[in-house]
Design an enzyme around this catalytic site. Sequence first.
Site, PDB file in Angstrom:
ATOM      1  N   ASP A   9       4.953   0.583  11.777  1.00  0.00           N
ATOM      2  CA  ASP A   9       3.743  -0.177  11.466  1.00  0.00           C
ATOM      3  C   ASP A   9       3.655  -1.538  11.815  1.00  0.00           C
ATOM      4  OD1 ASP A   9       2.884   2.276  10.363  1.00  0.00           O
ATOM      5  OD2 ASP A   9       3.646   1.772   8.340  1.00  0.00           O
ATOM      6  N   ARG A  63      -4.052   9.863   3.890  1.00  0.00           N
ATOM      7  CA  ARG A  63      -2.567  10.736   4.133  1.00  0.00           C
ATOM      8  C   ARG A  63      -1.775  10.941   3.090  1.00  0.00           C
ATOM      9  NH1 ARG A  63      -0.202  14.239   7.660  1.00  0.00           N
ATOM     10  NH2 ARG A  63       2.152  13.806   7.421  1.00  0.00           N
ATOM     11  N   ARG A  87       0.076  15.225  12.857  1.00  0.00           N
ATOM     12  CA  ARG A  87       0.960  14.781  11.688  1.00  0.00           C
ATOM     13  C   ARG A  87       1.355  16.034  10.915  1.00  0.00           C
ATOM     14  NH1 ARG A  87      -1.595   9.081   9.461  1.00  0.00           N
ATOM     15  NH2 ARG A  87       0.657   8.994   8.480  1.00  0.00           N
ATOM     16  N   PRO A  88       2.702  16.514  11.190  1.00  0.00           N
ATOM     17  CA  PRO A  88       3.100  17.827  10.825  1.00  0.00           C
ATOM     18  C   PRO A  88       3.493  17.611   9.500  1.00  0.00           C
ATOM     19  CG  PRO A  88       4.506  17.229  12.279  1.00  0.00           C
ATOM     20  CD  PRO A  88       3.347  16.266  12.568  1.00  0.00           C
ATOM     21  N   ILE A  89       3.614  18.725   8.401  1.00  0.00           N
ATOM     22  CA  ILE A  89       4.156  18.649   7.113  1.00  0.00           C
ATOM     23  C   ILE A  89       5.280  19.637   6.979  1.00  0.00           C
ATOM     24  CG2 ILE A  89       2.346  17.442   5.913  1.00  0.00           C
ATOM     25  CD1 ILE A  89       1.573  20.092   4.482  1.00  0.00           C
ATOM     26  N   ASP A  90       5.834  20.180   8.009  1.00  0.00           N
ATOM     27  CA  ASP A  90       6.965  21.044   8.084  1.00  0.00           C
ATOM     28  C   ASP A  90       7.981  20.683   7.198  1.00  0.00           C
ATOM     29  OD1 ASP A  90       7.048  19.295  10.497  1.00  0.00           O
ATOM     30  OD2 ASP A  90       9.066  20.328  10.639  1.00  0.00           O
ATOM     31  N   GLN A  91       8.388  19.425   7.059  1.00  0.00           N
ATOM     32  CA  GLN A  91       9.614  18.987   6.427  1.00  0.00           C
ATOM     33  C   GLN A  91       9.305  18.994   4.843  1.00  0.00           C
ATOM     34  OE1 GLN A  91      12.703  18.730   7.628  1.00  0.00           O
ATOM     35  NE2 GLN A  91      11.422  19.576   9.342  1.00  0.00           N
ATOM     36  N   CYS A 135      -4.444   7.675   9.277  1.00  0.00           N
ATOM     37  CA  CYS A 135      -4.765   7.251  10.622  1.00  0.00           C
ATOM     38  C   CYS A 135      -4.340   8.511  11.743  1.00  0.00           C
ATOM     39  CB  CYS A 135      -3.649   5.811  10.990  1.00  0.00           C
ATOM     40  SG  CYS A 135      -4.145   4.548   9.996  1.00  0.00           S
ATOM     41  N   LYS A 159       0.987  -1.144   0.015  1.00  0.00           N
ATOM     42  CA  LYS A 159      -0.043  -0.030   0.147  1.00  0.00           C
ATOM     43  C   LYS A 159       0.731   1.372   0.160  1.00  0.00           C
ATOM     44  CE  LYS A 159      -1.471   1.686   4.037  1.00  0.00           C
ATOM     45  NZ  LYS A 159      -1.290   2.922   4.690  1.00  0.00           N
ATOM     46  N   ASN A 160       1.871   1.187   1.066  1.00  0.00           N
ATOM     47  CA  ASN A 160       2.691   2.734   0.836  1.00  0.00           C
ATOM     48  C   ASN A 160       3.590   2.852  -0.048  1.00  0.00           C
ATOM     49  OD1 ASN A 160       1.101   3.223   3.357  1.00  0.00           O
ATOM     50  ND2 ASN A 160       2.765   2.585   4.786  1.00  0.00           N
ATOM     51  N   ARG A 176      -8.649  -0.357   4.842  1.00  0.00           N
ATOM     52  CA  ARG A 176      -7.470   0.517   4.286  1.00  0.00           C
ATOM     53  C   ARG A 176      -6.239   0.114   3.516  1.00  0.00           C
ATOM     54  NH1 ARG A 176      -7.731   6.206   7.244  1.00  0.00           N
ATOM     55  NH2 ARG A 176      -6.193   6.583   5.317  1.00  0.00           N
TER      56      ARG A 176
HETATM   57  N1  EPU Z   1       7.340  14.456  10.776  1.00  0.00           N
HETATM   58  C1  EPU Z   1       7.582  15.848  11.184  1.00  0.00           C
HETATM   59  N2  EPU Z   1       7.333  16.632   9.876  1.00  0.00           N
HETATM   60  C2  EPU Z   1       7.035  16.338   8.752  1.00  0.00           C
HETATM   61  C3  EPU Z   1       6.798  14.945   8.639  1.00  0.00           C
HETATM   62  C4  EPU Z   1       6.790  13.793   9.596  1.00  0.00           C
HETATM   63  O1  EPU Z   1       7.768  15.959  12.220  1.00  0.00           O
HETATM   64  O2  EPU Z   1       7.216  17.200   7.895  1.00  0.00           O
HETATM   65  C5  EPU Z   1       7.116  13.427  11.771  1.00  0.00           C
HETATM   66  C6  EPU Z   1       6.026  12.724  12.016  1.00  0.00           C
HETATM   67  O3  EPU Z   1       5.258  13.436  13.101  1.00  0.00           O
HETATM   68  C7  EPU Z   1       6.425  11.301  12.616  1.00  0.00           C
HETATM   69  C8  EPU Z   1       7.663  10.942  12.149  1.00  0.00           C
HETATM   70  O4  EPU Z   1       8.168  12.566  11.423  1.00  0.00           O
HETATM   71  O5  EPU Z   1       6.866  11.505  14.057  1.00  0.00           O
HETATM   72  C9  EPU Z   1       7.623  10.158  10.693  1.00  0.00           C
HETATM   73  O6  EPU Z   1       6.692  10.654   9.747  1.00  0.00           O
HETATM   74  P1  EPU Z   1       6.553  10.023   8.209  1.00  0.00           P
HETATM   75  O7  EPU Z   1       6.606  11.452   7.404  1.00  0.00           O
HETATM   76  O8  EPU Z   1       7.815   9.188   7.860  1.00  0.00           O
HETATM   77  O9  EPU Z   1       5.150   9.327   7.935  1.00  0.00           O
HETATM   78  P2  EPU Z   1       4.195   9.485   6.928  1.00  0.00           P
HETATM   79  O10 EPU Z   1       4.735   9.905   5.636  1.00  0.00           O
HETATM   80  O11 EPU Z   1       3.064  10.446   7.325  1.00  0.00           O
HETATM   81  C10 EPU Z   1       4.171   6.951   6.213  1.00  0.00           C
HETATM   82  C11 EPU Z   1       3.249   5.783   6.412  1.00  0.00           C
HETATM   83  C12 EPU Z   1       2.708   5.253   7.498  1.00  0.00           C
HETATM   84  C13 EPU Z   1       4.009   5.101   8.347  1.00  0.00           C
HETATM   85  C14 EPU Z   1       5.221   6.069   8.555  1.00  0.00           C
HETATM   86  C15 EPU Z   1       6.335   5.785   9.147  1.00  0.00           C
HETATM   87  C16 EPU Z   1       2.004   6.098   4.319  1.00  0.00           C
HETATM   88  C17 EPU Z   1       0.986   6.685   3.452  1.00  0.00           C
HETATM   89  N3  EPU Z   1       1.864   6.255   5.315  1.00  0.00           N
HETATM   90  O12 EPU Z   1       3.695   7.953   7.023  1.00  0.00           O
HETATM   91  O13 EPU Z   1       2.174   4.226   7.409  1.00  0.00           O
HETATM   92  O14 EPU Z   1       3.901   4.860   9.574  1.00  0.00           O
HETATM   93  O15 EPU Z   1       5.252   6.528   7.069  1.00  0.00           O
HETATM   94  O16 EPU Z   1       6.868   4.676   8.352  1.00  0.00           O
HETATM   95  O17 EPU Z   1       3.250   5.953   3.487  1.00  0.00           O
HETATM   96  C18 EPU Z   1       0.505   2.574   8.051  1.00  0.00           C
HETATM   97  O18 EPU Z   1       0.456   2.173   6.817  1.00  0.00           O
HETATM   98  O19 EPU Z   1      -0.196   2.152   8.918  1.00  0.00           O
HETATM   99  C19 EPU Z   1       0.914   4.106   8.344  1.00  0.00           C
HETATM  100  C20 EPU Z   1       0.583   4.626   9.192  1.00  0.00           C
END
Ligand code: EPU
Length: 423
Positions: free
Chosen positions: A307, A93, A122-126, A117, A22-23, A399
């Site tokens: 995960d 997401r 779930r910030p997107i600052d990066q 989820c 999925k991811n 999902r």
């Molecule tokens: N984070 C920041 N700033 C950002 C982005 C992330 O502080 O701009 C922090 C998050 O708060 C978190 C960490 O960085 O603490 C990791 O976040 P990441 O961005 O890696 O996660 P994501 O891209 O939102 C994906 C998967 C999640 C999985 C995470 C970690 C997808 C659609 N989602 O989320 O999958 O837990 O990577 O591996 O790919 C799941 O499949 O059940 C799921 C939640």
Amino acid sequence: MKKISLRGGKPLYGNINISGMKNAALPIIFASILVGERCVVENLPMVSDVELSLKILETMGAKIERLEPNVVAIDTSGFVNGTSPVEMVSKLRGSTYLLGAELGRFGEARVGSSGGCDFGSRPIDQHIKGFAALGAKFESCDTYNFVKAGPGGLYGTSVYLDIASVGATINVMLAATLAKGKTTIDNAAREPHIVDLANFLNMCGARITGAGTSVIKITGVEELHSCRYTILPDMIEAGTYMAAVAAVGGRVGIRGVVPKHMETVTAKLLEMGVDVEIYDDIITVSRFVRPGPANVKTYFYPGFPTDMHPQFSALLAVANGTSTVTESVWEQRFQYVEELTKMGADITVEGNRATINGVERLKGAEVTATDLRAGAALIIAGLNAEGETRISGVDKIERGYYDIVGKLKAIGADIELVEDSEQ
Ligand code: EPU
């Protein structure tokens, strides 16, 4: 309301075929926007997040053709920028990838705020930092995020991510693929799905190297072209079934996996005394005595996957001894503990660590899946438990797991989907 009903205690025997990841599927679907031609994607897992992503693209003018059950053609030549359906986008997401993909192809994006989820914030600052480095301006209001390149378009640059975020790495890759010049992403995420996305884009003519390491280099190209691509197998789905066999007992071949991606899960199971045999693309898990305890700490890949955390907690809840699970990625990923406790699990959480005293057998209960992997954990617990477990929140499980009920039934689990009139 749809529920999963299961009666535990039956050991599992047979083989399970693992679906596409999925991811990896989500970023590849949104990356097809950059291509502007017809791509064929194989081994797509037809889980609801994937269906929703395809629907979002279709609503925005892409042509989606279902060629076979897991093979879809996506033609984004008619894609209309800036028309993302807010309601659909808010449930997913992965829809943040629209930002990088629209920005990369059209120089601007207007996308509804994304969902997914719930692990607290779930910030997107990066992501925003990466777009800014490429020369784009970001703004957001209540329902929308906007990002727009300067008059000369996007320019390759160096981006250092403070956190090795999967989403931010993907969004910068998407934005940089058609930018002018070279982009370097330092401290990039190394997950296999990042490699899969790079492979897809490279097959379409992109020039990306280093995916799978923490330094990714992208040399911008003028345009991409169509390709045919096969999504890699889902390591989290595979790990979930491995944990299930370890919790319940029996012997199951997990087929169509990349054993390298399973190393951390395999190592933990071996440490617990579970027998794991590895073949080319098959992992066989056998468990005939109660597993021992283990200490698990989640981390970015190649660390133990966050995960897989709830599923392992369910397994450790029936191990012979005291274990700990420390969560380093999503510190608020413990909502499932209350539900497992209803089933007799002995778990206490302090900060980002759960201490789990294994019990011999859990007991069936009415429980709710609070998120996708929490739901998988409840299924594992229910397979072990005495009596009936009824799980609501099935939509959350759907999902990310394709036909989890059918796959478990085929290896001997007493499990079914039922309609329950109670709300
Ligand atoms: N984070 C920041 N700033 C950002 C982005 C992330 O502080 O701009 C922090 C998050 O708060 C978190 C960490 O960085 O603490 C990791 O976040 P990441 O961005 O890696 O996660 P994501 O891209 O939102 C994906 C998967 C999640 C999985 C995470 C970690 C997808 C659609 N989602 O989320 O999958 O837990 O990577 O591996 O790919 C799941 O499949 O059940 C799921 C939640």
